[in-house]
Scaffold this motif. Structure first.
Motif, PDB file in Angstrom:
ATOM      1  N   MET A   1      72.400  40.975  45.131  1.00  0.00           N
ATOM      2  CA  MET A   1      73.212  40.010  44.414  1.00  0.00           C
ATOM      3  C   MET A   1      73.159  38.670  45.135  1.00  0.00           C
ATOM      4  SD  MET A   1      76.505  42.498  43.809  1.00  0.00           S
ATOM      5  CE  MET A   1      77.501  41.273  42.998  1.00  0.00           C
ATOM      6  N   GLN A   2      72.918  37.610  44.381  1.00  0.00           N
ATOM      7  CA  GLN A   2      72.822  36.278  44.939  1.00  0.00           C
ATOM      8  C   GLN A   2      73.760  35.349  44.172  1.00  0.00           C
ATOM      9  OE1 GLN A   2      70.922  35.721  47.614  1.00  0.00           O
ATOM     10  NE2 GLN A   2      70.156  37.840  47.593  1.00  0.00           N
ATOM     11  N   MET A   3      74.117  34.221  44.788  1.00  0.00           N
ATOM     12  CA  MET A   3      75.007  33.290  44.118  1.00  0.00           C
ATOM     13  C   MET A   3      74.398  32.741  42.836  1.00  0.00           C
ATOM     14  SD  MET A   3      78.083  32.955  45.053  1.00  0.00           S
ATOM     15  CE  MET A   3      78.368  31.591  43.938  1.00  0.00           C
ATOM     16  N   GLN A   4      73.062  32.671  42.758  1.00  0.00           N
ATOM     17  CA  GLN A   4      72.462  32.172  41.520  1.00  0.00           C
ATOM     18  C   GLN A   4      72.679  33.118  40.345  1.00  0.00           C
ATOM     19  OE1 GLN A   4      70.704  32.620  44.397  1.00  0.00           O
ATOM     20  NE2 GLN A   4      68.684  33.530  43.998  1.00  0.00           N
ATOM     21  N   ASP A   5      73.116  34.361  40.635  1.00  0.00           N
ATOM     22  CA  ASP A   5      73.421  35.315  39.566  1.00  0.00           C
ATOM     23  C   ASP A   5      74.848  35.176  39.049  1.00  0.00           C
ATOM     24  OD1 ASP A   5      70.862  36.520  39.845  1.00  0.00           O
ATOM     25  OD2 ASP A   5      71.618  37.704  41.534  1.00  0.00           O
ATOM     26  N   VAL A   6      75.655  34.380  39.732  1.00  0.00           N
ATOM     27  CA  VAL A   6      77.069  34.243  39.380  1.00  0.00           C
ATOM     28  C   VAL A   6      77.240  33.098  38.393  1.00  0.00           C
ATOM     29  CG1 VAL A   6      79.391  33.797  40.267  1.00  0.00           C
ATOM     30  CG2 VAL A   6      77.767  35.151  41.619  1.00  0.00           C
ATOM     31  N   SER A   7      77.946  33.363  37.299  1.00  0.00           N
ATOM     32  CA  SER A   7      78.277  32.311  36.334  1.00  0.00           C
ATOM     33  C   SER A   7      79.782  32.091  36.335  1.00  0.00           C
ATOM     34  CB  SER A   7      77.776  32.674  34.932  1.00  0.00           C
ATOM     35  OG  SER A   7      78.291  33.931  34.522  1.00  0.00           O
ATOM     36  N   PHE A   8      80.193  30.890  35.913  1.00  0.00           N
ATOM     37  CA  PHE A   8      81.588  30.481  35.970  1.00  0.00           C
ATOM     38  C   PHE A   8      82.111  30.257  34.558  1.00  0.00           C
ATOM     39  CE2 PHE A   8      79.553  29.502  39.914  1.00  0.00           C
ATOM     40  CZ  PHE A   8      80.490  29.826  40.884  1.00  0.00           C
TER      41      PHE A   8
END
Length: 325
Positions: A1-8
């Motif tokens: 899991m990477q921050m680029q996989d996180v959406s807001f």
């Protein structure tokens, strides 16, 4: 899991500390404006606000959970008082738990019903102001059980009690102890009695456990404020693995020093060192096969969404009709 996989998602939320997902995919978050925010697919939200004469300063929801009829359970984190309340979808409020052993509940962190319908609630600390217990010496937190026999304290002397939840097999009650940095569990009897506490995991510098959820492989996911990490704990081996890390080292070190010295004050915890996870505090599995998660936080006006490497175990409300109560 990477921050680029996180959406807001969403905006304008106020302290969305706890996130909740229904089986149909509907997403809700606690909101310090006095209720629960219902999120729409377009990112907008509708505030289900509750008002009660019992709380002239208004509801301050910290943890939220479902009732079987679709109403919400709210733990009230007031400045000086606590309790557990039911919030109906039309905004009606009813107190569920205001005192235990004849003593009014202090600010209350979390509450949830299990598959047997019992209500579990946590109080992080008896100290006032609460930041006096933001140390590794914290020991005044407790857990309350409310069932057909009434309400009673079933575990005491905990290190800043946060989210608690029975394990999917019903054998243990798990609980995060935030400022002593432990995930603990208690053997859980059929009548709600708890056996001696077992420490499942101790976390590293700056890793302060807040929310928890179980996956289908029997492991426990923990959100860590300050370090801004998602941690996965194997209860059999006590191994902790990091699956998302958005912590800021200087900030983590500063807060860890302050906690150890007993000098932390609310101002110290009012920012996350620039971490985009903004003191990630809650995790709810969701989506197809429960291979996604929604994340709540303490310091942003939005919540987050991320794919997960393993399926989540369905929580109790996954099997409830959740009528619009």
């Amino acid at each position: 899991m990477q921050m680029q996989d996180v959406s807001f998602h969403a905006s304008g939320l106020v302290r969305p500390e706890c996130v909740l997902v229904a089986p149909d995919g509907a997403v809700f978050s606690a909101d310090f404006r006095g209720g629960v925010a219902a999120l729409a697919a377009d990112g907008s939200h509708r505030l289900i606000r509750g008002e009660t004469a019992e709380l002239p300063d208004g509801l301050k929801p910290n943890g939220i959970a479902f009732e079987p009829n679709g109403a919400f359970i709210l733990s009230h984190l007031g400045s000086a008082e606590g309790g557990v309340f039911r919030l109906a979808r039309d905004g009606q409020v009813m107190p569920l738990l205001r005192e235990v052993d004849g003593v009014a509940l202090p600010p209350t962190n979390y509450a949830v019903r299990d598959t047997a319908g019992r209500l579990w609630a946590t109080v992080s600390t008896r100290l006032s102001p609460r930041h006096l217990d933001w140390t590794p010496r914290a020991c005044t937190g407790f857990i309350v059980l409310q069932d057909e026999r009434g309400s009673r304290i079933v575990a005491d002397g905990l290190g800043y009690t946060n989210e608690c939840m029975p394990s999917p097999d019903g054998r243990f009650l798990y609980v995060n102890e935030t400022y002593t940095q432990r995930l603990s569990r208690f053997p859980l009897g059929a009548d709600g009695t708890l056996g001696p506490k077992q420490v499942v995991a101790e976390f590293g510098p700056g890793e302060y456990p807040d929310g928890l959820a179980f996956d289908e492989e029997g492991q426990v996911w923990v959100t860590a404020i300050v370090a801004n990490r998602l941690l996965r704990v194997d209860p059999a081996t006590r191994r902790v693995t990091r699956h998302l890390d958005a912590g800021v080292p200087d900030h983590i070190a500063r807060i860890a020093r302050g906690s150890a010295a007993g000098t932390l004050v609310p101002h110290d915890m009012a920012e996350a060192g620039g971490s985009p996870l903004a003191n990630v505090s809650s995790l709810a599995f969701a989506g197809p096969g429960r291979r996604e998660a929604w994340l709540g936080c303490l310091l942003a006006d939005r919540i987050m969404h991320t794919p997960m490497p393993v399926a989540g175990h369905p929580p109790p409300h996954w099997h409830w009709p959740l009528r619009q109560g």
